[in-house]
Scaffold this motif. Structure first.
Motif, PDB file in Angstrom:
ATOM      1  N   SER A  97      67.838  23.420   8.199  1.00 58.03           N
ATOM      2  CA  SER A  97      67.480  23.113   6.856  1.00 58.03           C
ATOM      3  C   SER A  97      67.789  21.318   6.939  1.00 58.03           C
ATOM      4  N   SER A  98      67.297  20.698   6.027  1.00 60.19           N
ATOM      5  CA  SER A  98      68.249  19.315   5.693  1.00 60.19           C
ATOM      6  C   SER A  98      69.342  19.638   5.337  1.00 60.19           C
ATOM      7  N   GLY A  99      70.357  18.597   5.513  1.00 57.49           N
ATOM      8  CA  GLY A  99      71.784  18.575   5.544  1.00 57.49           C
ATOM      9  C   GLY A  99      72.383  18.621   4.194  1.00 57.49           C
ATOM     10  N   TYR A 100      73.291  19.570   4.077  1.00 54.56           N
ATOM     11  CA  TYR A 100      73.845  19.805   2.648  1.00 54.56           C
ATOM     12  C   TYR A 100      75.088  19.194   2.524  1.00 54.56           C
ATOM     13  N   TYR A 101      75.668  18.862   3.708  1.00 53.59           N
ATOM     14  CA  TYR A 101      76.995  17.948   3.488  1.00 53.59           C
ATOM     15  C   TYR A 101      77.224  17.132   4.576  1.00 53.59           C
ATOM     16  N   ASP A 102      77.654  15.810   4.167  1.00 54.71           N
ATOM     17  CA  ASP A 102      77.883  14.707   5.154  1.00 54.71           C
ATOM     18  C   ASP A 102      79.310  14.964   5.482  1.00 54.71           C
ATOM     19  N   VAL A 103      79.688  14.980   6.887  1.00 59.87           N
ATOM     20  CA  VAL A 103      81.045  15.058   7.510  1.00 59.87           C
ATOM     21  C   VAL A 103      81.512  14.099   8.348  1.00 59.87           C
ATOM     22  N   ARG A 104      82.812  14.189   8.435  1.00 62.11           N
ATOM     23  CA  ARG A 104      83.540  13.336   9.333  1.00 62.11           C
ATOM     24  C   ARG A 104      84.510  14.245   9.988  1.00 62.11           C
ATOM     25  N   GLN A 105      84.835  13.964  11.458  1.00 56.39           N
ATOM     26  CA  GLN A 105      85.725  14.680  11.919  1.00 56.39           C
ATOM     27  C   GLN A 105      87.377  14.220  12.006  1.00 56.39           C
ATOM     28  N   ALA A 106      88.423  14.906  11.919  1.00 53.86           N
ATOM     29  CA  ALA A 106      89.760  14.319  11.892  1.00 53.86           C
ATOM     30  C   ALA A 106      90.556  14.984  12.791  1.00 53.86           C
ATOM     31  N   VAL A 107      91.605  14.477  12.941  1.00 49.12           N
ATOM     32  CA  VAL A 107      92.718  15.004  13.904  1.00 49.12           C
ATOM     33  C   VAL A 107      93.903  15.420  13.130  1.00 49.12           C
ATOM     34  N   ILE A 108      94.543  16.397  13.582  1.00 50.74           N
ATOM     35  CA  ILE A 108      95.825  16.705  12.891  1.00 50.74           C
ATOM     36  C   ILE A 108      96.874  16.819  13.914  1.00 50.74           C
ATOM     37  N   ALA A 109      98.015  16.907  13.753  1.00 51.05           N
ATOM     38  CA  ALA A 109      99.014  16.569  15.011  1.00 51.05           C
ATOM     39  C   ALA A 109     100.319  17.367  14.178  1.00 51.05           C
ATOM     40  N   LEU A 110     101.081  17.836  15.223  1.00 49.33           N
ATOM     41  CA  LEU A 110     102.641  18.120  14.856  1.00 49.33           C
ATOM     42  C   LEU A 110     103.479  16.889  14.544  1.00 49.33           C
ATOM     43  N   LYS A 111     104.008  17.139  12.998  1.00 49.95           N
ATOM     44  CA  LYS A 111     104.793  16.058  12.814  1.00 49.95           C
ATOM     45  C   LYS A 111     105.926  15.425  13.943  1.00 49.95           C
ATOM     46  N   ASN A 112     106.354  16.119  14.836  1.00 45.90           N
ATOM     47  CA  ASN A 112     107.448  15.735  15.712  1.00 45.90           C
ATOM     48  C   ASN A 112     106.764  15.588  16.905  1.00 45.90           C
ATOM     49  N   SER A 113     105.489  15.398  16.887  1.00 49.27           N
ATOM     50  CA  SER A 113     104.630  14.872  18.385  1.00 49.27           C
ATOM     51  C   SER A 113     104.297  13.659  18.451  1.00 49.27           C
ATOM     52  N   LYS A 114     104.314  12.894  19.573  1.00 41.31           N
ATOM     53  CA  LYS A 114     103.831  11.621  19.982  1.00 41.31           C
ATOM     54  C   LYS A 114     102.514  11.346  19.025  1.00 41.31           C
ATOM     55  N   ALA A 115     101.511  12.366  19.149  1.00 41.38           N
ATOM     56  CA  ALA A 115     100.211  12.083  18.680  1.00 41.38           C
ATOM     57  C   ALA A 115     100.397  11.787  17.014  1.00 41.38           C
ATOM     58  N   ALA A 116     101.132  12.286  16.363  1.00 41.98           N
ATOM     59  CA  ALA A 116     101.373  12.254  15.036  1.00 41.98           C
ATOM     60  C   ALA A 116     101.323  10.750  14.709  1.00 41.98           C
ATOM     61  N   GLY A 117     101.913   9.899  15.619  1.00 44.52           N
ATOM     62  CA  GLY A 117     101.996   8.308  15.235  1.00 44.52           C
ATOM     63  C   GLY A 117     100.939   7.727  15.957  1.00 44.52           C
ATOM     64  N   ALA A 118      99.587   8.152  16.100  1.00 38.67           N
ATOM     65  CA  ALA A 118      98.359   7.625  16.685  1.00 38.67           C
ATOM     66  C   ALA A 118      97.870   6.458  15.646  1.00 38.67           C
ATOM     67  N   LYS A 119      97.740   5.558  16.125  1.00 40.52           N
ATOM     68  CA  LYS A 119      96.882   4.472  15.303  1.00 40.52           C
ATOM     69  C   LYS A 119      95.406   4.209  15.637  1.00 40.52           C
ATOM     70  N   GLY A 120      95.346   4.667  16.879  1.00 41.29           N
ATOM     71  CA  GLY A 120      93.856   4.558  17.273  1.00 41.29           C
ATOM     72  C   GLY A 120      93.517   5.645  18.469  1.00 41.29           C
ATOM     73  N   ILE A 121      92.210   5.801  18.747  1.00 42.47           N
ATOM     74  CA  ILE A 121      91.779   6.727  19.652  1.00 42.47           C
ATOM     75  C   ILE A 121      92.618   6.392  20.905  1.00 42.47           C
TER      76      ILE A 121
END
Length: 290
Positions: free
Chosen positions: A137-161
């Motif tokens: 069908s036509s789109g019913y929701y406009d969406v973006r993707q997001a990243v979640i990370a464990l708070k104690n991981s290095k990835a949690a502090g990521a500022k960019g890709i």
């Protein structure tokens, strides 16, 4: 689980401001070709050529996750996608008592073959590749993707890709989330691919992966209710044309045009926006990762 919506109410409003919604033209592109043939027999309310005469059969995966559904019960009308499904059904002339739900695994719903539903609703992004196998069908929701990370991981502090390239990432198989991992982040560490988001969440919780890519509303629900030791790191820029979720139908379905008309009518009269505000206003603004 519905009580969790309110604490985040002010949050997705800001996120929505950051989200580049696809123009209305692109919303109707997905079903335009099918509309021409799909309405040939008319869209008489309650009298469509459905799998079971007089009944509209809707598919979704199991479990059916918040905030798209609640309590794993698509039939209760609660959660954004359940509410959208019933709104579409109503436009098509099928009241709630004339709607039946069936389990349709995500991967199976988007592959070629006869379906056991009239349409499927399960956070399926419209793509040219998928349109080779199924109708949308036509789109019913406009969406973006997001990243979640464990708070104690290095990835949690990521500022960019670039800061995510060395992280152990994960995503569900066959999803746009996985596309973002492989084509946008392009990690140097082989990402983990999971058959379901349940398995992906368990891997994150257990530290088997550092970060998980999901759509933005799901990201805030997971971190707020299910994996509280994780946090939303950020969201990704919208594609030029904009990513949208669409209802899935059999390839060449006679219902595609009618279903698209129903979705377009709900967008035009503001119903989709109201349902989004009601059910997806849980998330906060997340920084855009570039």
């Amino acid at each position: 689980m519905t009580s969790l919506r309110k604490p985040f109410a002010a949050l997705l409003v800001a996120a929505a401001a950051l989200t580049a919604c696809a123009p209305q033209d692109s919303a109707s592109d997905a079903g335009a070709a099918a509309s021409a043939s799909g309405t040939a027999g008319g869209c008489a309310p309650g009298a469509l050529t459905t799998r079971t005469a007089g009944t509209l059969t809707i598919g979704t995966d199991k479990p059916a996750y918040d905030p798209w559904f609640t309590q794993d019960k698509p039939e209760n009308g609660e959660g954004f996608e359940s509410a959208v499904a019933y709104a579409v059904a109503q436009k098509l002339g099928y009241p709630k008592e004339k709607v039946t739900w069936v389990v349709a695994p995500f991967g199976k719903a988007t592959t070629p073959g006869v379906k056991d539903f009239d349409f499927d609703i399960n956070q399926v992004s419209i793509s040219d590749e998928r349109k080779q196998a199924v109708d949308f069908s036509s789109g019913y929701y406009d969406v973006r993707q997001a990243v979640i990370a464990l708070k104690n991981s290095k990835a949690a502090g990521a500022k960019g890709i670039a800061d995510l390239k060395g992280a152990k990432l994960g995503a569900q198989v066959g999803t746009t989330s996985l596309d973002v991992v492989t084509n946008t982040i392009r990690p140097t560490v082989q990402p983990a691919v999971f058959d379901s988001n349940d398995l992906a969440k368990a891997a994150l919780k257990n530290g088997q992966i550092e970060a998980l890519v999901v759509d933005l509303p799901t990201a805030f629900y997971i971190t707020g209710a299910e994996v509280t030791e994780a946090q939303v790191v950020g969201q990704f820029e919208a594609a030029a044309k904009g990513e949208q979720f669409g209802l899935v139908l059999d390839k060449g379905s006679r219902l595609t045009g009618c279903v698209t008309q129903a979705v377009d009518a709900l967008r035009a009269d503001g119903a989709l926006a109201r349902l989004e505000q009601q059910w997806l206003s849980d998330a906060v603004s997340a920084p855009v990762l570039k």
